[in-house]
Write a protein that holds these residues in place. Structure first.
Motif, PDB file in Angstrom:
ATOM      1  N   LEU A  17      19.986   5.763  -8.334  1.00 36.84           N
ATOM      2  CA  LEU A  17      19.397   5.036  -9.452  1.00 36.84           C
ATOM      3  C   LEU A  17      18.030   5.625  -9.807  1.00 36.84           C
ATOM      4  CD1 LEU A  17      19.491   2.649 -11.441  1.00 36.84           C
ATOM      5  CD2 LEU A  17      18.456   1.251  -9.633  1.00 36.84           C
ATOM      6  N   VAL A  18      17.231   5.923  -8.796  1.00 37.46           N
ATOM      7  CA  VAL A  18      15.924   6.549  -9.005  1.00 37.46           C
ATOM      8  C   VAL A  18      16.106   7.893  -9.708  1.00 37.46           C
ATOM      9  CG1 VAL A  18      13.989   7.655  -7.801  1.00 37.46           C
ATOM     10  CG2 VAL A  18      14.774   5.396  -7.081  1.00 37.46           C
ATOM     11  N   GLN A  19      17.049   8.687  -9.216  1.00 36.34           N
ATOM     12  CA  GLN A  19      17.283  10.005  -9.793  1.00 36.34           C
ATOM     13  C   GLN A  19      17.789   9.919 -11.235  1.00 36.34           C
ATOM     14  OE1 GLN A  19      19.833  11.091  -6.533  1.00 36.34           O
ATOM     15  NE2 GLN A  19      18.250  12.378  -5.576  1.00 36.34           N
ATOM     16  N   LYS A  20      18.622   8.930 -11.523  1.00 35.66           N
ATOM     17  CA  LYS A  20      19.109   8.742 -12.896  1.00 35.66           C
ATOM     18  C   LYS A  20      17.968   8.390 -13.841  1.00 35.66           C
ATOM     19  CE  LYS A  20      23.805   7.391 -11.802  1.00 35.66           C
ATOM     20  NZ  LYS A  20      24.777   6.293 -11.709  1.00 35.66           N
ATOM     21  N   ARG A  32       0.834  -1.216   0.000  1.00 37.19           N
ATOM     22  CA  ARG A  32       0.000   0.000   0.000  1.00 37.19           C
ATOM     23  C   ARG A  32       0.863   1.258   0.000  1.00 37.19           C
ATOM     24  NH1 ARG A  32      -4.449  -2.012   4.344  1.00 37.19           N
ATOM     25  NH2 ARG A  32      -5.670  -3.277   2.914  1.00 37.19           N
ATOM     26  N   LEU A  33       1.945   1.220   0.766  1.00 43.09           N
ATOM     27  CA  LEU A  33       2.860   2.365   0.762  1.00 43.09           C
ATOM     28  C   LEU A  33       3.458   2.566  -0.628  1.00 43.09           C
ATOM     29  CD1 LEU A  33       4.661   1.790   4.171  1.00 43.09           C
ATOM     30  CD2 LEU A  33       3.261   3.776   3.568  1.00 43.09           C
ATOM     31  N   ARG A  34       3.875   1.484  -1.260  1.00 42.44           N
ATOM     32  CA  ARG A  34       4.438   1.583  -2.613  1.00 42.44           C
ATOM     33  C   ARG A  34       3.416   2.158  -3.589  1.00 42.44           C
ATOM     34  NH1 ARG A  34       7.154  -3.598  -1.640  1.00 42.44           N
ATOM     35  NH2 ARG A  34       5.487  -4.609  -2.788  1.00 42.44           N
ATOM     36  N   GLU A  35       2.141   1.813  -3.410  1.00 37.70           N
ATOM     37  CA  GLU A  35       1.096   2.371  -4.278  1.00 37.70           C
ATOM     38  C   GLU A  35       1.072   3.894  -4.173  1.00 37.70           C
ATOM     39  OE1 GLU A  35      -2.515   0.437  -3.120  1.00 37.70           O
ATOM     40  OE2 GLU A  35      -1.898  -1.495  -3.959  1.00 37.70           O
ATOM     41  N   ASN A  36       1.438   4.410  -3.007  1.00 40.65           N
ATOM     42  CA  ASN A  36       1.514   5.862  -2.793  1.00 40.65           C
ATOM     43  C   ASN A  36       2.923   6.397  -3.016  1.00 40.65           C
ATOM     44  OD1 ASN A  36      -1.223   6.490  -2.059  1.00 40.65           O
ATOM     45  ND2 ASN A  36      -0.847   5.315  -0.193  1.00 40.65           N
ATOM     46  N   ARG A  37       3.802   5.531  -3.575  1.00 41.48           N
ATOM     47  CA  ARG A  37       5.194   5.879  -3.875  1.00 41.48           C
ATOM     48  C   ARG A  37       5.942   6.356  -2.630  1.00 41.48           C
ATOM     49  NH1 ARG A  37       6.373   5.038  -8.759  1.00 41.48           N
ATOM     50  NH2 ARG A  37       8.042   6.550  -9.045  1.00 41.48           N
ATOM     51  N   THR A  38       5.734   5.629  -1.536  1.00 37.48           N
ATOM     52  CA  THR A  38       6.356   5.942  -0.259  1.00 37.48           C
ATOM     53  C   THR A  38       7.152   4.745   0.227  1.00 37.48           C
ATOM     54  OG1 THR A  38       4.543   7.436   0.332  1.00 37.48           O
ATOM     55  CG2 THR A  38       5.894   6.609   2.142  1.00 37.48           C
ATOM     56  N   VAL A  39       8.372   5.019   0.679  1.00 35.25           N
ATOM     57  CA  VAL A  39       9.238   3.996   1.249  1.00 35.25           C
ATOM     58  C   VAL A  39       9.628   4.461   2.647  1.00 35.25           C
ATOM     59  CG1 VAL A  39      11.426   2.751   1.006  1.00 35.25           C
ATOM     60  CG2 VAL A  39      10.140   3.403  -1.035  1.00 35.25           C
ATOM     61  N   ILE A  45       9.108   9.951  -5.518  1.00 35.43           N
ATOM     62  CA  ILE A  45       9.108   8.927  -4.475  1.00 35.43           C
ATOM     63  C   ILE A  45       9.434   9.628  -3.163  1.00 35.43           C
ATOM     64  CG2 ILE A  45      10.333   6.909  -3.560  1.00 35.43           C
ATOM     65  CD1 ILE A  45      10.765   6.009  -6.470  1.00 35.43           C
ATOM     66  N   LYS A  46       8.624   9.341  -2.143  1.00 37.51           N
ATOM     67  CA  LYS A  46       8.850   9.916  -0.823  1.00 37.51           C
ATOM     68  C   LYS A  46       9.509   8.858   0.060  1.00 37.51           C
ATOM     69  CE  LYS A  46       5.608  12.218   1.345  1.00 37.51           C
ATOM     70  NZ  LYS A  46       4.396  12.516   2.157  1.00 37.51           N
ATOM     71  N   ILE A  47      10.588   9.251   0.727  1.00 39.26           N
ATOM     72  CA  ILE A  47      11.251   8.381   1.690  1.00 39.26           C
ATOM     73  C   ILE A  47      11.026   8.987   3.067  1.00 39.26           C
ATOM     74  CG2 ILE A  47      13.443   7.415   2.466  1.00 39.26           C
ATOM     75  CD1 ILE A  47      14.453   7.841  -0.443  1.00 39.26           C
ATOM     76  N   ILE A  48      10.321   8.260   3.906  1.00 37.80           N
ATOM     77  CA  ILE A  48      10.107   8.698   5.283  1.00 37.80           C
ATOM     78  C   ILE A  48      11.248   8.127   6.114  1.00 37.80           C
ATOM     79  CG2 ILE A  48       8.616   8.557   7.301  1.00 37.80           C
ATOM     80  CD1 ILE A  48       6.237   8.447   5.364  1.00 37.80           C
TER      81      ILE A  48
END
Length: 175
Positions: free
Chosen positions: A74-77, A14-21, A51-54
């Motif tokens: 990698l995400v930023q690239k 569910r967190l991934r669905e909201n692009r949260t890690v 992508i949000k990283i808490i």
């Protein structure tokens, strides 16, 4: 040991669905593995949404932290913005991970802390010299990272400023 919430696989989905890690607790090989897994799942979606990283961590192992930083890069690239949001604390290795994010968010009561990299060395003089060389390299790399994240034209934008702070190893607290 830090207190943190164990997230079930369904909740992680569910967190991934909201692009949260979530990056919480001690940064170790298990934390890095889970983080990298989540990042790669998000990359497979082919979305360009941020992508949000808490982050809620007092830090941990430098090798595991570097693996997490590699995943962020990698995400930023792939052209995806990364937002680091502190919930409580981002200290030690978590501080450096936060600095890799494109946008950094902290509340008024949240804290972050930087200090030099430490090891528990055991061995002879050749091993000590090799360890010292590695620590110097890491301090230079992280000093450069911190300088790039600061306002240009200030003493903070100079890698030498940060190198001395890291080499000194005195904790530096930020709010």
């Amino acid at each position: 040991m830090d207190d943190f919430v164990i997230v079930t696989e369904l909740e992680r989905r569910r967190l991934r669905e909201n692009r949260t890690v979530i990056l919480s607790g001690d940064i170790d090989s298990g934390t890095a593995h889970e983080f990298i897994e989540d990042i790669h799942m998000l990359l497979m979606e082919k979305s360009k949404n941020p992508i949000k990283i808490i982050i809620s961590s007092s830090g941990g192992n430098v090798f595991s932290g570097i693996a997490i930083i590699h995943a962020i890069r990698l995400v930023q690239k792939n052209g995806i913005k990364v937002i680091g949001e502190v919930h409580g604390q981002a200290c030690s290795m978590a501080f450096f991970i936060l600095q890799c994010c494109d946008e950094r968010v902290m509340g008024e009561l949240d804290i972050s802390m930087a200090h030099g990299i430490t090891t528990g060395f055991i061995g002879d003089m050749r091993g000590f010299e090799a360890e010292n060389k590695l620590l110097t390299y890491w301090h230079e790399q992280f000093a450069d990272l911190l300088a790039r994240r600061c306002k240009k034209g200030t003493e903070y934008s100079e890698p030498g400023y940060w190198y001395e702070i890291l080499r000194d190893n005195t904790p530096q607290w930020y709010t």
